[in-house]
Scaffold this active site. Sequence first.
Site, mmCIF file in Angstrom:
data_model
loop_
_atom_site.group_PDB
_atom_site.id
_atom_site.type_symbol
_atom_site.label_atom_id
_atom_site.label_comp_id
_atom_site.label_asym_id
_atom_site.label_seq_id
_atom_site.Cartn_x
_atom_site.Cartn_y
_atom_site.Cartn_z
ATOM 1 N N GLY A 33 -0.294 109.042 64.488
ATOM 2 C CA GLY A 33 -1.151 109.429 63.367
ATOM 3 C C GLY A 33 -1.508 110.896 63.471
ATOM 4 O O GLY A 33 -0.839 111.656 64.165
ATOM 5 N N ASN A 34 -2.542 111.313 62.763
ATOM 6 C CA ASN A 34 -3.009 112.700 62.868
ATOM 7 C C ASN A 34 -4.503 112.742 62.555
ATOM 8 O O ASN A 34 -5.097 111.734 62.210
ATOM 9 C CB ASN A 34 -2.193 113.633 61.964
ATOM 10 C CG ASN A 34 -2.305 113.268 60.501
ATOM 11 O OD1 ASN A 34 -3.359 113.406 59.899
ATOM 12 N ND2 ASN A 34 -1.207 112.761 59.928
ATOM 13 N N TYR A 35 -5.102 113.936 62.677
ATOM 14 C CA TYR A 35 -6.562 114.064 62.594
ATOM 15 C C TYR A 35 -7.127 114.095 61.180
ATOM 16 O O TYR A 35 -8.331 114.286 60.999
ATOM 17 C CB TYR A 35 -7.011 115.337 63.317
ATOM 18 C CG TYR A 35 -6.821 115.299 64.804
ATOM 19 C CD1 TYR A 35 -7.430 114.309 65.578
ATOM 20 C CD2 TYR A 35 -6.029 116.250 65.450
ATOM 21 C CE1 TYR A 35 -7.260 114.278 66.947
ATOM 22 C CE2 TYR A 35 -5.858 116.225 66.826
ATOM 23 C CZ TYR A 35 -6.474 115.239 67.574
ATOM 24 O OH TYR A 35 -6.310 115.208 68.916
#
Length: 228
Positions: A33-35
């Site tokens: 995923g990512n932030y």
Amino acid sequence: RNILAPDRPLEGKKALVTAGPTFEPIDPIRFIGNYSSGRQGYAIAESLRDAGAEVTLISGPVSLSPPDNINTVKVRTANEMLDACLAHLPVDMAVMTAAVSDWRVRNIAKHKIKKTADILLPILEMEINPDILAKISQLKNNRPKLVIGFAAETENHLKNAVDKRIRKGCDWIVVNDVRSSTNIMGGSENEVTILSSFGKQHFERASKEKIGYLLTQEIITFFKSENR
Ligand code: CTP
Ligand code: CA
């Protein structure tokens, strides 16, 4: 200005907004995923709604609640996000703020990958995800009148964003330098420059709600000049 509803200049217009990250599974319990928090995209969806647009918000996994009076569709992967976008066309405008994962895992494990031994580390094979913004921008049928992309860059941000706008075929690209202005991804503020084929316009650092409002004003101006 819409004479029937002066405070709702986007009345009768449909908007598609993507927001948040995508999660790409590794095995049944893990993902890449990512932030991205989804906050900028949700804020834009809300200002478009307040201006009278009928908004569909295609959202990756975020902790925000679905906003009132917005058709919010939750998805997980980039492929699901693309399918949901295509299923909600035609629209007048598309604003693609999502931080779509560029790749997905090709060899998704059916079962939880076990730790077994130190020397047997799992190897993830990746494959490329569809580029949703490019696909929507280059549609032969049902291409929205105004397609807006976002670009988070950590270096050469204006040059990269100009190239990105042309490569993908979107009308505007909203760029932020995620390195020099700290705390943008996942934070509550943003500082952006809008690039179109006409030129660029910089907005001072402000809350994501304010940036959403200012972008909506630009969109209203665009549709006003369209109707002239
Ligand atoms: N985007 C998309 N689908 C993808 C990747 C990106 O729709 N698979 C959209 C994003 O929502 C954003 C824009 O494209 O509006 C730019 O995303 P970005 O990650 O900056 O561009 P990339 O082309 O993926 O380039 P790179 O990550 O290499 O900088
Ligand atoms: Ca990317």
